[in-house]
Design an enzyme around this catalytic site. Structure first.
Site, PDB file in Angstrom:
ATOM      1  N   CYS A  42     -12.656  59.540  33.580  1.00  0.00           N
ATOM      2  CA  CYS A  42     -11.370  59.405  32.898  1.00  0.00           C
ATOM      3  C   CYS A  42     -10.253  59.245  33.944  1.00  0.00           C
ATOM      4  CB  CYS A  42     -11.109  60.640  32.042  1.00  0.00           C
ATOM      5  SG  CYS A  42      -9.428  60.688  31.402  1.00  0.00           S
ATOM      6  N   GLU A  58      14.904  19.353   9.636  1.00  0.00           N
ATOM      7  CA  GLU A  58      13.504  19.258   9.192  1.00  0.00           C
ATOM      8  C   GLU A  58      12.628  20.231   9.954  1.00  0.00           C
ATOM      9  OE1 GLU A  58      12.407  15.284  10.181  1.00  0.00           O
ATOM     10  OE2 GLU A  58      13.937  14.451   8.881  1.00  0.00           O
ATOM     11  N   TYR A  73       8.037  11.592   9.428  1.00  0.00           N
ATOM     12  CA  TYR A  73       9.437  12.007   9.524  1.00  0.00           C
ATOM     13  C   TYR A  73      10.374  10.910  10.007  1.00  0.00           C
ATOM     14  CZ  TYR A  73       7.367  12.830  14.125  1.00  0.00           C
ATOM     15  OH  TYR A  73       6.664  12.693  15.276  1.00  0.00           O
ATOM     16  N   CYS A  96     -12.995  59.599  26.740  1.00  0.00           N
ATOM     17  CA  CYS A  96     -12.911  60.817  27.542  1.00  0.00           C
ATOM     18  C   CYS A  96     -13.262  61.959  26.605  1.00  0.00           C
ATOM     19  CB  CYS A  96     -11.499  61.000  28.098  1.00  0.00           C
ATOM     20  SG  CYS A  96     -11.298  62.633  28.830  1.00  0.00           S
ATOM     21  N   LYS A 148       9.653  21.123  12.391  1.00  0.00           N
ATOM     22  CA  LYS A 148       9.005  20.418  13.489  1.00  0.00           C
ATOM     23  C   LYS A 148       7.532  20.819  13.470  1.00  0.00           C
ATOM     24  CE  LYS A 148       9.599  19.642  18.437  1.00  0.00           C
ATOM     25  NZ  LYS A 148       8.199  19.645  18.788  1.00  0.00           N
ATOM     26  N   LYS A 173      13.479  25.161  19.182  1.00  0.00           N
ATOM     27  CA  LYS A 173      12.150  25.757  19.265  1.00  0.00           C
ATOM     28  C   LYS A 173      12.190  27.215  18.811  1.00  0.00           C
ATOM     29  CE  LYS A 173       9.077  23.470  21.435  1.00  0.00           C
ATOM     30  NZ  LYS A 173       8.256  23.239  22.265  1.00  0.00           N
ATOM     31  N   CYS A 200      -7.998  62.752  33.652  1.00  0.00           N
ATOM     32  CA  CYS A 200      -8.484  64.096  33.998  1.00  0.00           C
ATOM     33  C   CYS A 200      -9.786  64.063  34.799  1.00  0.00           C
ATOM     34  CB  CYS A 200      -8.655  64.928  32.730  1.00  0.00           C
ATOM     35  SG  CYS A 200      -9.994  64.314  31.686  1.00  0.00           S
ATOM     36  N   ASP A 219       3.730  21.093  14.557  1.00  0.00           N
ATOM     37  CA  ASP A 219       3.119  21.171  15.873  1.00  0.00           C
ATOM     38  C   ASP A 219       1.743  20.518  15.854  1.00  0.00           C
ATOM     39  OD1 ASP A 219       2.937  21.771  18.483  1.00  0.00           O
ATOM     40  OD2 ASP A 219       2.452  23.887  18.219  1.00  0.00           O
ATOM     41  N   CYS A 257      -7.645  66.841  27.582  1.00  0.00           N
ATOM     42  CA  CYS A 257      -7.236  65.814  28.549  1.00  0.00           C
ATOM     43  C   CYS A 257      -5.744  65.502  28.329  1.00  0.00           C
ATOM     44  CB  CYS A 257      -8.069  64.549  28.350  1.00  0.00           C
ATOM     45  SG  CYS A 257      -7.409  63.125  29.237  1.00  0.00           S
TER      46      CYS A 257
HETATM   47  S1  IVH Z   1      11.697  13.094  15.295  1.00  0.00           S
HETATM   48  C1  IVH Z   1      12.885   9.834  18.221  1.00  0.00           C
HETATM   49  N1  IVH Z   1      10.942  14.871  13.525  1.00  0.00           N
HETATM   50  O1  IVH Z   1       8.119  16.613  18.052  1.00  0.00           O
HETATM   51  C2  IVH Z   1      12.675  10.960  17.342  1.00  0.00           C
HETATM   52  N2  IVH Z   1       9.751  14.740  15.565  1.00  0.00           N
HETATM   53  O2  IVH Z   1       9.251  17.229  20.696  1.00  0.00           O
HETATM   54  C3  IVH Z   1      11.274  11.299  17.200  1.00  0.00           C
HETATM   55  N3  IVH Z   1       7.857  16.275  15.722  1.00  0.00           N
HETATM   56  O3  IVH Z   1       7.584  13.507  19.521  1.00  0.00           O
HETATM   57  C4  IVH Z   1      10.999  12.639  16.810  1.00  0.00           C
HETATM   58  N4  IVH Z   1       8.089  17.180  13.724  1.00  0.00           N
HETATM   59  O4  IVH Z   1       5.815  14.456  17.856  1.00  0.00           O
HETATM   60  C5  IVH Z   1      10.727  14.342  14.746  1.00  0.00           C
HETATM   61  N5  IVH Z   1      10.352  16.370  11.849  1.00  0.00           N
HETATM   62  C6  IVH Z   1      10.138  15.838  13.046  1.00  0.00           C
HETATM   63  C7  IVH Z   1       9.080  16.270  13.877  1.00  0.00           C
HETATM   64  C8  IVH Z   1       8.921  15.684  15.143  1.00  0.00           C
HETATM   65  C9  IVH Z   1       7.370  17.152  14.838  1.00  0.00           C
HETATM   66  C10 IVH Z   1       7.289  16.047  17.065  1.00  0.00           C
HETATM   67  C11 IVH Z   1       7.130  14.611  17.447  1.00  0.00           C
HETATM   68  C12 IVH Z   1       8.057  14.411  18.612  1.00  0.00           C
HETATM   69  C13 IVH Z   1       8.093  15.792  19.186  1.00  0.00           C
HETATM   70  C14 IVH Z   1       9.311  16.009  20.044  1.00  0.00           C
END
Ligand code: IVH
Length: 670
Positions: free
Chosen positions: A405, A114, A223, A423, A116, A311, A408, A118, A428
């Site tokens: 400068c 999935e 999620y 300059c 992630k 990451k 020069c 932010d 130069c």
């Molecule tokens: S699962 C116990 N799925 O990332 C499992 N986390 O660095 C819980 N996050 O605390 C996390 N997208 O805040 C999961 N698709 C995703 C996510 C996700 C973002 C965040 C979440 C978690 C943190 C971990």
């Protein structure tokens, strides 16, 4: 410092950074730097278990100090854990190997992949289908009750399609479009901008005035369904489908992969694709999909063993400014460049970053010795974003704007109303070096193997004094071969590249001349409109302005450029060496411009072209690249896994949708 003191110092620093983050919605250091400190501490604690301590940040999740929060505290029914991070394929392989080792032999494992998101994590409880509580992660055990605020998120259903009792976990985010709007407004109001969408989301959710949530457009994606394994679901992906059907927004993609190798392929794909999304993703999450395996795998105090995060390379990192160098560019502009303590950013090592100009230094209040955030935006040189004033020791020193400068020593000038200093010396050496580097660069003459280091050396040794001298370098073949690191082969290659560059199109030569404001696109327009350099040289400002895409500022600059004797000498010198100063017949006649007047856009993964290559091909044949699907689009070229652009194009109805092969056929038609 002995080990014990080192551990204590690390714990203290980590706690300070973490507390600051959770109570101020902004970070003092980047995630990568924070992870590094955590890793260092963890390694020391593992190596010296005598110093282990249950209050160490390595044993905790999220906020370490909940005293300073403004909301009601709620204990999570199930702790909200964090995830361990990985950064490359071999670490993913370690994870899949570890999972296999913990399970009985030959267990069939599928992984759900999935995005992630932010933002900040949230746990939402529904009772009989009604939203009753929303709690932030806090320290993982105790979070903050933000129900009042969460209900203002429009996309989050207050009542589900079925009257069920469930607890779901997800991420609150501020869409990128909303983030930009918010920061723009804050800037106008003279308020501090948010460093990134995550801080903005966190700052917004934790506002005491809940009406701001709707106004700023906060959103949430989910999620995780708590206790899915006890609700009859066999897999995580199935449970996500279930909550989706109840009306809850999920993280969108959930792909099933079988191996580390397959995971990495999809991660690479999404690594590029994520740029098109309207929310920030900092990586991907890999979860064992079979729910019955979660129990067997279990969790540590910090994170489950059935999931891991990957990451993406960071776009922002923190480091220290050791000093500032003032660099003279090809136009004479003198730019401050920060000399940094080396850090890794988006996969490359960075030692220098642009500070733009003195006004920016003042505005951002940046000093030598400061810890700063640096950022790399798509392929551009890194830039200093902001300094972290909270980390100042008092030993930082002011950056001083030069009066002369740095190359020069000529007294610098500042044009009226301009922020940059320049300059004024036409000869130069700093300027000449800049001109040479630009001339040989990719967008201009593209002389392979002629990098800035070689330019610097050639100038220093006196082998070249100006651009024209590049084409006489062959005279120095022997001397070049005796140079350190050059060798016979690389000298021959370099000289061959220089010769080959004589065949570059007129438009490339025009671009390489370094006329102020004229880049590769305007050079193409000028080449096409003028046909040859003599016509261009003789054009008046008015005539130049009549060329499509050429504005008054550029027209004046072109006119002035060719009224400068040194520049005319440059043109004559290059002509004598046989460079192309007239439009190639092939591209001039419109009939050969097979794609003339047609607009293109591509989507998905292409098998024959890199992104830049297909764009170049389209332009070479007279076509135009568009950046988004609109009614003005003639052709959408679809590659594998075409996304939302395809749907949009189909909806419009007038756009011709073609495959990559059909596009190639089009190019080859005569
Ligand atoms: S699962 C116990 N799925 O990332 C499992 N986390 O660095 C819980 N996050 O605390 C996390 N997208 O805040 C999961 N698709 C995703 C996510 C996700 C973002 C965040 C979440 C978690 C943190 C971990």
């Amino acid at each position: 410092m002995d080990i014990k003191d080192k551990i204590i110092k690390l714990r203290k620093d980590i706690k300070m950074y973490s507390d600051y983050y959770y109570s101020n919605d902004s970070s003092l250091i980047s995630d990568i730097e924070f992870d590094k400190l955590m890793k260092q501490l963890k390694e020391l604690e593992d190596e010296y278990p005598e110093y282990k301590d249950s209050s160490s940040p390595t044993e905790k999740v999220g906020a370490t100090d909940m005293k300073s929060t403004k909301f009601q505290k709620v204990t999570h029914k199930r702790p909200m854990l964090s995830l361990s991070n990985t950064y490359n394929e071999s670490e993913i392989k370690d994870f899949t190997d570890r999972v296999k080792k913990l399970l009985p032999d030959n267990t069939d494992v599928n992984y759900a992949l999935e995005l992630k998101l932010d933002g900040l994590s949230i746990s939402v409880t529904y009772e009989k289908g009604k939203l009753v509580k929303a709690v932030t992660r806090g320290d993982g055990q105790i979070g903050e009750d933000v129900t009042e605020n969460i209900i203002e998120i429009e996309s989050l259903p207050k009542i589900l399609k079925e009257p069920v009792d469930i607890e779901i976990r997800g991420e609150v985010v501020l869409p990128l479009s909303k983030f930009e709007k918010l920061n723009k407004k804050r800037l106008e109001m003279g308020e501090d901008v948010f460093a990134n969408p995550r801080n903005a989301a966190s700052g917004t959710l934790r506002q005491l005035d809940s009406s701001i949530i709707k106004e700023r457009g906060l959103d949430a994606y989910f999620y995780f369904l708590i206790g899915a394994e006890n609700m009859g679901f066999k897999s995580h992906s199935e449970s996500l489908n279930y909550i989706k059907n109840l009306g809850i927004k999920t993280t969108g993609i959930c792909e099933i992969c079988k191996s580390a190798n397959e995971l990495m392929k999809r991660i690479d794909y999404w690594g590029e694709k994520r740029e098109e999304l309207d929310y920030e993703t900092d990586g991907m999450v890999i979860k064992v999909n079979n729910l019955n395996l979660w129990d067997i795998l279990g969790a540590t105090t910090k994170s489950p063993r059935w999931a891991i995060a990957f990451k993406f390379p960071a776009k922002q990192v923190t480091t220290k400014i050791d000093g500032v160098t003032w660099q003279v560019g090809r136009t004479g502009k003198i730019t401050p460049v920060a000399e940094l303590k080396e850090v890794e950013l988006s996969g490359s090592k960075v030692k220098r970053a642009s500070l733009h100009n003195f006004q920016e230094i003042k505005r951002k209040d940046i000093k030598i010795g400061d810890t700063v955030f640096i950022e790399k935006a798509a392929e551009i040189i890194p830039q200093v974003i902001k300094s972290v004033k909270e980390l100042r020791t008092g030993k930082e020193t002011d950056i001083i704007e030069p009066t002369n400068c740095p190359i020069c020593n000529t007294k610098v000038v500042r044009e009226e109303g301009q922020v940059d200093i320049k300059c004024p010396n036409t000869v130069c050496p700093g300027k000449i070096e800049g001109e040479l580097i630009y001339f040989v660069s990719r967008d201009a003459m593209n002389i392979a193997g002629f990098g800035s280091k070689i330019v610097e050396n050639m100038l220093r040794l006196g082998f070249v004094k100006n651009i024209v001298d590049i084409y006489d370098l062959k005279r120095y073949r022997e001397q070049l071969q005796n140079l350190d690191k050059m060798g016979e082969k690389s000298v021959d290659k370099l000289l061959a590249s220089i010769e080959a560059s004589k065949k570059r199109d007129y438009s490339k030569v025009l671009c390489a001349l370094g006329i102020p404001f004229v880049g590769k696109t305007s050079a193409k327009l000028l080449a096409k409109a003028s046909g040859n350099i003599d016509t261009l040289i003789n054009m008046s400002v008015e005539e130049l302005m009549q060329i499509e895409g050429i504005g008054d500022k550029m027209a004046q600059a072109i006119y002035d450029f060719f009224r400068d004797e040194d520049k005319l000498k440059l043109v004559i010198g290059l002509k004598e060496h046989g460079l192309q100063f007239s439009q190639d017949k092939e591209t001039k006649a419109d009939g050969d411009n097979i794609l003339a007047g047609k607009t293109f856009l591509f989507t998905g993964t292409l098998k024959n072209f890199k992104r830049e290559e297909i764009k170049e091909q389209i332009e070479k044949l007279g076509g135009k690249n568009l950046s988004a699907v609109s009614k003005n689009l003639d052709y959408l070229i679809v590659g594998e896994k075409a996304g939302s652009k395809l749907k949009k194009a189909q909806d419009i109805g007038t756009i011709k949708i073609i495959t990559e092969d059909e596009f190639i056929d089009m190019c080859n038609k005569k």
